[in-house]
Motif scaffolding. Structure first.
Motif, PDB file in Angstrom:
ATOM      1  N   HIS A  47       0.855  -1.190   0.000  1.00  0.00           N
ATOM      2  CA  HIS A  47       0.000   0.000   0.000  1.00  0.00           C
ATOM      3  C   HIS A  47       0.888   1.236   0.000  1.00  0.00           C
ATOM      4  O   HIS A  47       1.977   1.224   0.586  1.00  0.00           O
ATOM      5  CB  HIS A  47      -0.931   0.006   1.212  1.00  0.00           C
ATOM      6  N   HIS A  48       0.398   2.299  -0.619  1.00  0.00           N
ATOM      7  CA  HIS A  48       1.208   3.498  -0.789  1.00  0.00           C
ATOM      8  C   HIS A  48       0.460   4.758  -0.335  1.00  0.00           C
ATOM      9  O   HIS A  48      -0.753   4.862  -0.519  1.00  0.00           O
ATOM     10  CB  HIS A  48       1.603   3.665  -2.261  1.00  0.00           C
ATOM     11  N   PHE A  49       1.200   5.685   0.261  1.00  0.00           N
ATOM     12  CA  PHE A  49       0.697   7.020   0.616  1.00  0.00           C
ATOM     13  C   PHE A  49      -0.461   6.977   1.608  1.00  0.00           C
ATOM     14  O   PHE A  49      -1.356   7.825   1.563  1.00  0.00           O
ATOM     15  CB  PHE A  49       0.282   7.789  -0.653  1.00  0.00           C
ATOM     16  N   VAL A  50      -0.440   5.987   2.503  1.00  0.00           N
ATOM     17  CA  VAL A  50      -1.487   5.862   3.518  1.00  0.00           C
ATOM     18  C   VAL A  50      -0.842   5.535   4.864  1.00  0.00           C
ATOM     19  O   VAL A  50       0.376   5.407   4.970  1.00  0.00           O
ATOM     20  CB  VAL A  50      -2.519   4.765   3.131  1.00  0.00           C
ATOM     21  N   GLY A  51      -1.676   5.371   5.898  1.00  0.00           N
ATOM     22  CA  GLY A  51      -1.175   5.183   7.244  1.00  0.00           C
ATOM     23  C   GLY A  51      -0.783   3.757   7.581  1.00  0.00           C
ATOM     24  O   GLY A  51      -1.091   3.269   8.671  1.00  0.00           O
TER      25      GLY A  51
END
Length: 378
Positions: A47-51
């Motif tokens: 997953h990218h650009f998330v928490g």
């Protein structure tokens, strides 16, 4: 209770108030415990650009494999829309060279699927979904979630753009899987007839999987190629049974498998009592809403002081709430057994997310004991 093997799916979630560094250290700690408790595989997501801190699965898999001794470690799944076939094979070939016979290469179409939706402007009419919830042999099968609005979100488009070179197009998923298998097998040839050999990667002892959420291209391709298939009940509970059925219908025996082999994932939070587990899982809906609303997964909220979901927010995530397995060990084990019966899964993959790392460890430990896994002495 005894049953099929259990495995772990870890997103390396970042808890509210914590850091990516701490999340990654928690992942290594959980992997060591999972091996001790008898889990078969340890999967990490992309997953990218998330928490969550699972943006680089190959790097994280290497760290986990180095910190453990025997548990298999894999990707669930590499998003092929963001990588070339050669980059995937070389990265996982390196992992296999360092940790031979322990690496699972899970491949997913999500990167292509999102890019295709954005290119087609998929925000208009979609097929009318089934509207009723079905209970099949104890398993809740909610209506499918309509992905159109989420796939066309501006934030998602920006993330996809940042993950690709300017002007690049996500390649055809089937072709990319074929190229990966050919590179591993040593039979890869470019369109103009040049033989290329991945070093490391060629003849690597990787176990290649395909993951999918519906009765679409991923399930059909996994079956046609005779590869093991991962069905994502924890992501799309309304379409998992159809995905499994499509895979079985398309399956052809191969050198890898003589018959279908399926893993099915589930969200679960286990505690000493049903009430305690429900309290630990009380912000799962908030976290899922952050994903479904298009803003991307936020750091996992602390149940203490969390504001209840509004009716609108709850409606958007209701299918995920009713299909999360929450409770005491026996409660969750019974529901996982129903999932296994209905899907015929050969393995169950459990993803357990709580705000506290200690509670997450305890969730996996209690489930392992209830399920009857082969726990090793500490």
């Amino acid at each position: 209770m005894t049953g099929v093997p259990l495995s772990v799916l870890d997103l390396a979630p970042i808890s509210a108030g914590s850091t990516p560094s701490e999340a990654l250290r928690n992942t290594i700690d959980l992997a060591r415990h999972a091996e001790q408790w008898g889990y078969r595989r340890y999967w990490v997501a992309e997953h990218h650009f998330v928490g969550v801190a699972s943006s680089s699965p190959a790097v994280l898999i290497g760290a986990i494999a180095a910190a453990t001794e025997s548990i298999r470690v894999g990707s669930a799944a590499v998003q092929l829309g963001h990588h070339t076939a050669a980059a995937v094979v070389e990265a996982f070939g390196t992992l296999d060279a360092l940790h031979p016979g322990r690496i699972d290469l899970g491949l997913g179409r999500s990167g292509q699927r999102r890019a295709e939706a954005l290119a087609a402007g998929q925000s208009g009419p979609t097929p009318e979904p089934r509207r009723e919830t079905v209970i099949r042999d104890g398993l809740v099968i909610p209506p499918p979630f309509a992905l159109g609005a989420l796939l066309s979100s501006a934030r998602l488009a920006a993330g996809l753009g940042a993950l690709q070179q300017p002007g690049a197009q996500a390649p055809d998923f089937t072709q990319q899987v074929d190229d990966i298998l050919a590179l591993i097998d040593g039979t890869y040839r470019t369109p103009d007839g040049v033989d290329l050999h991945a070093v490391p990667g060629e003849k690597a002892r990787l176990q290649t999987w395909i993951f999918g959420s519906s009765a679409g291209p991923s399930a059909e391709l996994a079956g046609r190629l005779g590869l093991p298939f991962g069905a994502n009940y924890h992501v799309s509970p309304g379409t998992t049974v159809e995905a499994v059925e499509a895979y079985r219908a398309a399956f052809r025996p191969s050198e890898v498998l003589a018959e279908p082999y399926i893993v099915v994932s589930a969200d679960a939070v286990v505690a000493e009592t049903d009430r305690e587990a429900e309290e630990l899982a009380s912000t799962y809906g908030h976290w899922t809403y952050s994903i479904r609303s298009g803003q991307g997964a936020v750091p996992y909220p602390d149940p203490r002081g969390a504001v209840p979901l509004t009716d609108h927010e709850r409606e958007l995530v209701e299918d995920r709430l009713v299909t999360q397995f929450v409770g005491a060990p026996g409660t969750v084990a019974d529901r996982l057994a129903a999932l296994q019966r209905v899907t015929g899964a050969d393995e169950i993959v459990v993803t357990s997310v709580t705000h506290g790392h200690r509670e997450r460890l305890r969730s996996y430990e209690l489930l392992a004991r209830e399920w009857g896994l082969g726990l090793r002495a500490a």
